[in-house]
Write an enzyme that holds these catalytic residues in place. Structure first.
Site, PDB file in Angstrom:
ATOM      1  N   GLU A  31       8.291  76.419 121.158  1.00 20.31           N
ATOM      2  CA  GLU A  31       9.193  76.737 122.271  1.00 20.31           C
ATOM      3  C   GLU A  31       9.911  75.506 122.829  1.00 20.31           C
ATOM      4  O   GLU A  31      10.959  75.635 123.454  1.00 20.31           O
ATOM      5  CB  GLU A  31       8.402  77.454 123.377  1.00 20.31           C
ATOM      6  CG  GLU A  31       7.970  78.851 122.940  1.00 20.31           C
ATOM      7  CD  GLU A  31       6.970  79.519 123.872  1.00 20.31           C
ATOM      8  OE1 GLU A  31       6.909  80.756 123.880  1.00 20.31           O
ATOM      9  OE2 GLU A  31       6.227  78.807 124.585  1.00 20.31           O
ATOM     10  N   GLY A  97       6.737  89.530 124.458  1.00 24.36           N
ATOM     11  CA  GLY A  97       6.749  90.831 123.803  1.00 24.36           C
ATOM     12  C   GLY A  97       7.669  91.742 124.605  1.00 24.36           C
ATOM     13  O   GLY A  97       7.508  91.870 125.821  1.00 24.36           O
ATOM     14  N   MET A 206       2.334  85.360 128.910  1.00 29.02           N
ATOM     15  CA  MET A 206       1.027  84.926 129.376  1.00 29.02           C
ATOM     16  C   MET A 206       1.059  83.779 130.394  1.00 29.02           C
ATOM     17  O   MET A 206       0.008  83.202 130.679  1.00 29.02           O
ATOM     18  CB  MET A 206       0.167  84.551 128.160  1.00 29.02           C
ATOM     19  CG  MET A 206       0.027  85.704 127.183  1.00 29.02           C
ATOM     20  SD  MET A 206      -0.820  85.283 125.639  1.00 29.02           S
ATOM     21  CE  MET A 206      -2.490  85.042 126.198  1.00 29.02           C
ATOM     22  N   GLU A 207       2.246  83.425 130.909  1.00 28.55           N
ATOM     23  CA  GLU A 207       2.315  82.268 131.802  1.00 28.55           C
ATOM     24  C   GLU A 207       3.211  82.443 133.035  1.00 28.55           C
ATOM     25  O   GLU A 207       2.941  81.850 134.099  1.00 28.55           O
ATOM     26  CB  GLU A 207       2.850  81.021 131.030  1.00 28.55           C
ATOM     27  CG  GLU A 207       2.009  80.545 129.874  1.00 28.55           C
ATOM     28  CD  GLU A 207       2.278  81.313 128.575  1.00 28.55           C
ATOM     29  OE1 GLU A 207       3.368  81.897 128.440  1.00 28.55           O
ATOM     30  OE2 GLU A 207       1.393  81.342 127.703  1.00 28.55           O
ATOM     31  N   ASP A 230       8.664  89.912 119.559  1.00 31.58           N
ATOM     32  CA  ASP A 230       8.004  91.137 119.095  1.00 31.58           C
ATOM     33  C   ASP A 230       8.132  92.188 120.191  1.00 31.58           C
ATOM     34  O   ASP A 230       8.717  91.917 121.240  1.00 31.58           O
ATOM     35  CB  ASP A 230       6.523  90.843 118.808  1.00 31.58           C
ATOM     36  CG  ASP A 230       5.810  90.327 120.057  1.00 31.58           C
ATOM     37  OD1 ASP A 230       5.315  91.155 120.822  1.00 31.58           O
ATOM     38  OD2 ASP A 230       5.770  89.098 120.281  1.00 31.58           O
TER      39      ASP A 230
HETATM   40  N1  ADE Z   1       4.333  86.296 123.726  1.00 34.37           N
HETATM   41  C1  ADE Z   1       5.033  86.753 122.678  1.00 34.37           C
HETATM   42  N2  ADE Z   1       4.672  87.995 122.334  1.00 34.37           N
HETATM   43  C2  ADE Z   1       3.702  88.351 123.205  1.00 34.37           C
HETATM   44  C3  ADE Z   1       2.914  89.513 123.359  1.00 34.37           C
HETATM   45  N3  ADE Z   1       3.066  90.557 122.554  1.00 34.37           N
HETATM   46  N4  ADE Z   1       1.995  89.533 124.345  1.00 34.37           N
HETATM   47  C4  ADE Z   1       1.844  88.463 125.162  1.00 34.37           C
HETATM   48  N5  ADE Z   1       2.551  87.334 125.046  1.00 34.37           N
HETATM   49  C5  ADE Z   1       3.482  87.272 124.087  1.00 34.37           C
END
Ligand code: ADE
Length: 263
Positions: A31, A97, A206-207, A230
């Site tokens: 990143e 995601g 996640m952050e 994704d």
């Molecule tokens: N970062 C990228 N894809 C993710 C996902 N599916 N869940 C959590 N963090 C992500």
């Protein structure tokens, strides 16, 4: 440098008499890779075990770092960043995601609001999310934390004028809205649906909310920029591995655009 001069410089920076840096942050090497490359020359300073890269991007002084994955790592890195560099603003760039039913890998989400979806209580009826209490408590409790409106507008303007790398054979689209943060890599149709329906979240990562809460507590304007690698569904891991590279580049392109617009 003499110790007295160093102390004076630190004091001047802390009191805003010297131009502060913009903090640019990602969670993964992928990143921040393109931004490090773009900086060309930079100085590396280690603080609290984290490497901080000091240099310029688009003529703007920045401090770049890899925060690490998850709320604990990113909170720690943000705290060390704030203590040592007192940035004037923070821009987070990375992948996520996608959650909206029509969002596809490649689409970008600018975080208008962030929510910690896994902070709450569990009882016989199941899990209930709770608002988050700020450490000094002065600002009360909040479920959703807002990004800086000026940085969000600039991100959207910059994104409109941007050419992105095509992902999965299509031109990415740009959205702004809620981003849901938790300590889970979501690879579940069911969880992705819940995050979309419960919070109206367009992307999960996640952050973001953890970093946002620290910025909010310290009064530092921030924006979280995410590019979907994704769809947080059952195929998320495969798509993530496939698209993390180009999706990271697309998110970083918005960061470069924002910094360019700050001249
Ligand atoms: N970062 C990228 N894809 C993710 C996902 N599916 N869940 C959590 N963090 C992500």
């Amino acid at each position: 440098m003499k110790k007295s001069i160093l102390i004076l410089l630190t004091l001047l920076i802390m009191h805003g008499s010297i131009a502060q840096r913009i903090a640019v942050m990602g969670a993964l090497d992928e990143e921040i890779a393109i931004l490090k490359e773009e900086m060309g020359k930079y100085k590396t300073q280690e603080r609290g075990g984290i490497d901080f890269y000091l240099g310029k991007l688009k003529g703007k002084k920045i401090v770049l770092l890899k925060a690490g994955v998850g709320k604990v790592n990113s909170s720690y890195s943000t705290a060390v960043l704030m203590e040592n560099y007192h940035p004037e603003a923070l821009i987070f760039t990375g992948v996520a995601g996608g959650l909206a039913p029509d969002a596809l890998p490649g689409d970008l989400v600018i975080g208008e609001k962030l929510v910690q979806y896994d902070y709450g209580q569990v009882d016989s009826l199941g899990f209930h999310v709770s608002p988050f209490r700020h450490p000094f408590d002065a600002q009360g409790e909040e479920l959703f934390i807002s990004g800086d409106s000026a940085l969000i507008s600039t991100s959207l303007e910059v994104a409109k004028a941007q050419t992105f790398l095509p992902i999965s054979g299509r031109e990415p689209r740009v959205f702004s809205g809620v981003i849901a943060t938790g300590d889970l890599f979501v690879s579940s149709d069911e969880k992705a649906k819940w995050l979309y329906e419960e919070f109206g979240a367009l992307a999960t990562e996640m952050e973001g909310a953890a970093i946002g809460h620290i910025c909010r507590t310290l009064g530092v304007p921030f924006v979280i920029i995410r590019s979907c690698s994704d769809n947080a569904n059952n195929h998320a891991r495969v798509n993530f591995n496939q698209f993390v590279g180009p999706a990271s580049v697309n998110s970083a392109k918005i960061v470069l655009g924002i910094l360019e617009s700050m001249q």
